[in-house]
Every structure is written in C-alpha cells, then in structure tokens.
Design an enzyme around this catalytic site. Structure first.
Site, PDB file in Angstrom:
ATOM      1  N   ASP A 226       0.748  -0.914  -0.038  1.00  0.00           N
ATOM      2  CA  ASP A 226      -0.152  -0.142  -0.176  1.00  0.00           C
ATOM      3  C   ASP A 226       0.975   1.362   0.052  1.00  0.00           C
ATOM      4  O   ASP A 226       1.786   1.093   0.315  1.00  0.00           O
ATOM      5  CB  ASP A 226      -0.965  -0.051   1.302  1.00  0.00           C
ATOM      6  CG  ASP A 226      -1.836   1.019   1.079  1.00  0.00           C
ATOM      7  OD1 ASP A 226      -2.044   1.558   0.392  1.00  0.00           O
ATOM      8  OD2 ASP A 226      -2.432   1.372   2.231  1.00  0.00           O
ATOM      9  N   GLU A 227       0.450   2.515  -0.400  1.00  0.00           N
ATOM     10  CA  GLU A 227       1.057   3.688  -0.376  1.00  0.00           C
ATOM     11  C   GLU A 227       2.406   3.497  -1.097  1.00  0.00           C
ATOM     12  O   GLU A 227       3.378   4.000  -0.813  1.00  0.00           O
ATOM     13  CB  GLU A 227       1.380   4.224   0.892  1.00  0.00           C
ATOM     14  CG  GLU A 227       0.032   4.161   1.779  1.00  0.00           C
ATOM     15  CD  GLU A 227      -0.851   5.640   1.373  1.00  0.00           C
ATOM     16  OE1 GLU A 227      -0.574   6.282   0.624  1.00  0.00           O
ATOM     17  OE2 GLU A 227      -1.797   5.901   2.500  1.00  0.00           O
TER      18      GLU A 227
END
Length: 698
Positions: A226-227
DNA sequence: GTAATAGTAATTTTT
DNA sequence: TTACTATTAC
C-alpha cells in the site's frame, strides 16, 4: 465451497468496474493507481478477502502498509468481509514490523543477538553526536540532525559508508561517510538497530542470501504494498526481493499525485516505472471519486495537471456540484484567524455544521498556534493532531530506556540516558571516565558500572554508591526477567531507582506530576496487558514487546486518540493525508508557505511535491472548501509580505489561455476587518503594502 | 555539578 | 516569537 462463492459474488457486486478489475486480478504484477477518495482501502481489503474466499492460505498473503493504524484497520475490515473471525496467519504489517520479524528470525545471519534493541530518533541523534565528537566533526544538535538526515537518506537507498566514500567530492562528504561508518559500528557493538536498519538489514539479507530469500518467497506468494508512492529505495528492494520471479504476484497500490514524503526518501519514480520493472503488468486506474463535490474535484484536477511527472488521470465526481470553492484573501495572518473563527461560528451556529465536520489544514505545524489561542478564547472545542508525540515525552523515554538496558545490557546509549536520572551523583566527568574505561576494556557500560559498584579503584564513594544503586536495580530486574514477570520487572525497576520521586522533584505542580507519572502508568498498564496475554512467554517475548513499543504500538494511546471525537481538527497537510472532512479550511495559500520557501529553493522537484501537497489538501474536503491567503504573515515575530500561491495564479493564467469555457474554479473574495474603534492602531493596509512593495523592489 | 544567560535558527514525519 | 543549546559563572 458454495457459501464462500456466494460471499464472493456479493463482495464483487459492491464494486465499480475498475475496482472489480483490481480485486479480481490476483495473479501477475498489478499496479493500482488509486486517486484520492476512490475507494483504495476498499479495493485492498476486498482483494485480500477475495484471495481468502478463493481458498488461498492466509499465511501465503503479505500486505504491507506504512502505518500500524492502516494495518489494524485493514485486518478488521478483512475479518468483517470473510465472516467475522480474524484470518489467522495472514500477515498485515508495516515494513518496519515485518523487518523486525525477519531480523528476529534471521539475526544469526546478520550478526545480531536476539535481544537487540531498537533505538529511536532522538537516540540516533545522541549516538551521532558522540561519533561526531570522536571524529572531531561539528557536534551541535543542528549539525548532527542534518548529518543524520543525510545518513538516513543513504541508508534508505541501501548505500554503505564505502559507497558514500566513493561518491564523496569534498571534506564534508568524507566526514559524513566516516560518521556513518562509526555510527553503524556503535550500533553493532551495542546490539542495536535504528529504524532504517529494520528495512536495510533484511533487504540486504534477502538480496545476498538465496536460501533465506527462497524461504520467504515460498511463504509469501501474494504480495500487496500500500502507499507505493511513498516507498523508499530500501523498501523497494525489500519488496522486489520478496517477489518470486516465477509467480510475480505483486500488487502495488498508490497515487503518484499524493507522493508528499520525498524529504524522507520516498521515490515516486518507482510508481511511475512499475511497468518497466514488471513487464506485462496490468494497470488499473481508480478515478471515480466518492468523496468530494465536482467543484472541489475540478480545482483538484486543474491544480495537479500542472505537474509534469505523473501518470495521467483525472478524478471524476460521483457527487453533485455543491458550493463553489471559496478563496478568501485577508490583510494579515491575524485577520485570517479572525475570519475563519467567525466563519466557523457561523457554520456551527447557523448552518448546522458540527465542529467535528471541520478541519483547518496548514503547511507547517507552527501555524496552528494562533488558531489554538483564538479557539480557546471562543470556547470552540478543537484537537491538535500531530505535534509532540507521546513517545517523545521525557518520562516515557526514560522508562523505556531502563527497560531496554534490562533487556539488552549492551545498549550503552539507553544506559547513558538514565545513568544519572534520577540524579545519583554520576555527572559528565564521571560518565566520560566510565566511557573511557569501557572502551579500554571493550566491555559494555553496564559491565563497567558493575565493576565500579563492586569497588573498582579511583572512584569516589558517592559515585560508587550511585553505581551500586543502579546496577543492583538491574540485577534484580534480571531475576524478575528469568521469572517471566515483566510487569514486575518494569515496575520494580522504576521503583528501585525511585523514578517517581525524581519526577516529583522535577515537576512541583501536582497536576503536571500526575500527568507525567500517568504517562508512565499507561506504559506499565500496557506491560501488564502484555504479561497477561498468551504472547508473553520467555525473555524473547519481552523483546517483542519492547520492539512493539518502539514501533509506536502502544494501542492504548492510539485508541485514546480515536475516541476523542470532540471538536474541529487542526493539522498539517502531511498528517491529513488519507483523511476527509465535510468542511476544510486550507490556510496560508501563499508563496513561501505553500509552496514552502525551502521547497522553492529545491527547484521544480520541490515545487511539484508542494503542488501535490496542495492537491492532497484540496481533496480532503467533501462538501465545502475554503482557501485563505494573507497579504502579511507574522512569523518569528516579524511581518512578511506575501503574494498568493503560484498554484492559484498559474491556473488563472493557463485556464484562461486555453480558451476553455470555464466555470470558475473558485469564488474570490477579500475580507477587510472593520477599522478598530480608536484611531491609534488602525492600520492602513494599502499604504503598508505599498511601502513594503517599494522596499522589496528597491 | 548545576543554574543562569546569551546566542541561534526556524518544513513536512512515520516507523 | 520561541525553543533549544552552548557557554559561563557559581
């Protein structure tokens, strides 16, 4: 299993086409470009739930996030999707927590002992200052912080001290390289690692040891990051190493337009280059925004389209138009506060907003202060997010330092922190002598301390008594550790050294003392919970507890923050990423502030990151967005003439030049406070403006 | 070893 | 302006 296939179907029905594609593309490399407010978390959690419902073993899935909070939320949402019970064996963690796990399992291969401790940010500064003193470099805290930042960036790209030497062009570069080398040596002899090491060491290990790497690839067959726009070089190589080239089941999720952590090593070119890294990768763009009105999104799109290096995309509104974005110019930063507070009172008293719906977002944390004062004056409840964290509090760090030494007696730096706290007559001179002795004999500081306590020659009786008090306390702690009673260990250690009395001496005000010692009590109660949990068993698990503390895992405090639902929010743009509010005030939309002066100096790269920051701010708003700019801003006791942010003026020009039929992107107005009653402090802003303009131009 | 004082610099932050 | 640190005096 028909039950789970039914569950699967209903899961997929809740998604839009792009989201569904992202969820169903389980095999092979996948890049999900998730614009602000497009349901990113939903895609990630549904994707993992989908894998689980399809029968993939939980232990074969690894999801990596940047914060503990994100990991926790995902775990809960996945549990809800897959029928309530938490899937055992599923790894959802931060890069750092994963790093700790790998280090713990593979410490032998790295040359660490199992009871290594993790040193925190201010510990790092102290260490580096010690090193700098040794190599006769600059020792001020400012210099140390600057050099540490450079070292940290080097570690974030997996560069070794030798690499720095190779790249050095001047004396200062060599100095940094030497400092880095010494700093790492210090960590190693003290059996410590810093935050960067939690990524760097496992990444190097995976790259250099095919057997160990194969083991983890076998285990984690589905990878999700994620991110992704925030990954630094070390995290990137860590991730790459974990991807099995035969399976290539790697899904990365992020938004290049929201990459705002370049200053700490995030390399957004990684998300731009994903398709080169993994040829044949599928790319799914989530552009349907479920958060903001179309007016807000139009401005957001216009702003971000000015950036050159990005995946082209455009947020589409699912909501209606709403109120126009309001850009308000005010004469001074004081007027900005006045105007916003008045507007907030109007919103809450006449227009039905709740304070909870409102956020004031700012470029730098400092800008919150005048708002705090005014809000308190008007008795408007607010909460200030960020700022000094619980773990920066002296008493918390002292307590943890005591426990670190009990767990890892080689941790000289933690010992140094508390060697004379509470005061026990071991001052700087004595510390220097102890340090020299320890170095001579190549032993830990604790060992030296013990010898002094036992009557080593050349120390005064006062020093000997102090040393004895402390080393006895640690000896008792060892006994309690063997008995496996960690709460007793932790509390007993602080009791033995009368830590509370020392706090009482420092803080005479009983309320302050209560709050200070209360923080320690909070820590102790999380030790107690840990003691009673099944995880608590043997000294190794105490290390896990300390590591969890170092990684900010005091769940108590996180909870407290969340349950505090009182009032409007003051926070920086950085800390607002990922959040949303019905009403947003974005203050200080001026050159030098947004973009920040320092970033302007960095040129285009800096400006583009600031533009993304502006974009992040805009896209936090659901219904109402205000932008404010002051002509004069007070900072550091001086007034500075400001002009509106180029991020707005550039739009005025370029949008007009395109000849587009524009619905205006914002509604402009200016606020002029009524002249104050008595003449003496009435300011003629126009005159002052002209005067300063002349000064500036001349 | 500690307390008072002068000087200096000043984003963004999670782990 | 403020917060922190290096220096100096006790």
């Amino acid at each position: 299993m028909p039950a789970s296939s039914r569950a699967l179907e209903s899961l997929l029905r809740e998604l839009n086409d792009a989201q569904r594609e992202a969820v169903m593309t389980t095999d092979g490399p996948l890049l999900v470009l998730a614009g602000a407010g497009t349901g990113k978390t939903r895609v990630i959690t549904y994707r993992i739930a989908h894998l689980l419902l399809r029968g993939v073993a939980p232990e074969n899935i690894l999801g990596v996030t940047f914060t503990n909070k994100a990991a926790r939320e995902m775990r809960e949402r996945i549990a809800a999707l897959t029928g309530g019970r938490k899937p055992r064996g599923l790894t959802l963690s931060t890069f750092h927590a994963l790093g700790v796990r790998i280090l713990r399992a593979e410490c032998a291969a790295i040359g660490l002992r199992k009871n290594f401790t993790i040193c925190d940010a201010s510990d790092q500064v102290s260490r580096l200052r010690t090193v700098l003193r040794d190599i006769k470099g600059p020792v001020s805290a400012g210099d140390a912080r600057a050099i540490l930042a450079t070292i940290s960036l080097a570690k974030n790209r997996l560069a070794s001290p030798e690499d720095l030497v190779d790249d050095a062009t001047d004396e200062y570069d060599y100095l940094i390289a030497r400092a880095y080398l010494r700093y790492q040596e210090g960590l190693k002899t003290q059996n410590c690692v810093d935050f960067d090491d939690l990524i760097l060491l496992p990444a190097r290990l995976l790259e250099s040891s095919p057997e160990i790497c194969a083991h983890y690839r076998q285990r984690f067959r589905w990878l999700l990051v994620d991110e992704y726009q925030d990954t630094n070089g070390a995290q990137y190589r860590f991730t790459r190493a974990l991807v099995d080239p035969a399976r290539r089941n790697v899904c990365v999720v992020g938004d290049d337009d929201q990459s705002i952590y370049g200053f700490r090593g995030a390399e957004m070119d990684k998300i731009l280059r994903f398709e080169q890294d993994f040829p044949g990768a599928r790319v799914v763009k989530l552009e349907e925004n479920y958060r903001s009105t179309s007016d807000i999104l139009e401005l957001a799109n216009a702003v971000i389209s000015q950036n050159a290096g990005r995946h082209p995309k455009r947020l589409r509104a699912t909501a209606g138009r709403g109120a126009p974005v309001r850009w308000v110019t005010v004469p001074s930063s004081e007027d900005e506060v006045d105007w916003i507070v008045r507007e907030i009172l109007d919103l809450t008293q006449r227009r039905g907003s709740r304070p909870d719906d409102i956020a004031i977002l700012m470029r730098s944390a400092m800008q919150a202060r005048p708002f705090e004062e005014k809000l308190r004056l008007r008795r408007i409840p607010y909460r200030l997010i960020g700022g000094q964290s619980y773990f920066d509090r002296k008493e918390v760090r002292d307590a943890i330092a005591y426990w670190n030494v009990a767990h890892n007696p080689s941790d000289d730096m933690s010992l140094l922190r508390i060697i004379n706290t509470p005061r026990r007559g071991i001052g700087n001179t004595t510390i220097a002598r102890l340090d020299a002795l320890a170095r001579d004999r190549k032993e830990s500081l604790v060992a030296t301390l013990e010898r002094v306590a036992a009557g080593a020659e050349g120390f005064s009786s006062a020093v000997r008594a102090g040393a004895k008090g402390l080393s006895d306390a640690f000896a008792r702690a060892q006994e309690r550790a063997r008995a496996g009673r960690f709460e007793e260990l932790c509390r007993g250690l602080l009791d033995d050294v009368s830590y509370r009395d020392a706090l009482a001496e420092l803080y005479s005000d009983p309320l302050t003392l209560q709050s200070r010692w209360g923080a320690v009590e909070d820590l102790l109660s999380s030790v107690k919970r840990f003691d009673e949990s099944p995880a608590s068993d043997g000294p190794e698990s105490f290390g896990e507890f300390l590591a969890a503390l170092a990684l900010q895992g005091d769940d108590d405090h996180e909870d407290r923050d969340e349950h505090q639902h009182a009032g409007l929010v003051l926070q920086t743009l950085h800390s607002a990423k990922g959040l949303e509010y019905p009403v947003v005030f974005l203050i200080g939309v001026e050159d030098e502030s947004l973009p920040h002066r320092k970033s302007i100096e960095d040129g285009d790269r800096g400006i583009e990151e600031e533009r993304r920051l502006f974009y992040v701010g805009i896209t936090r708003a659901r219904q109402v967005l205000y932008l404010t700019s002051a002509t004069f801003r007070s900072a550091y006791g001086k007034e500075h003439l400001r002009r509106p942010s180029r991020f707005l003026s550039e739009l005025r020009e370029s949008v007009g030049a395109d000849g587009l039929p524009l619905s205006p992107l914002w509604e402009n107005s200016s606020y002029r406070p009524a002249a104050k009653a008595e003449g003496d402090d009435v300011r003629n802003y126009l005159d002052e403006y002209r005067r300063l303009r002349e000064l500036q131009d001349g």
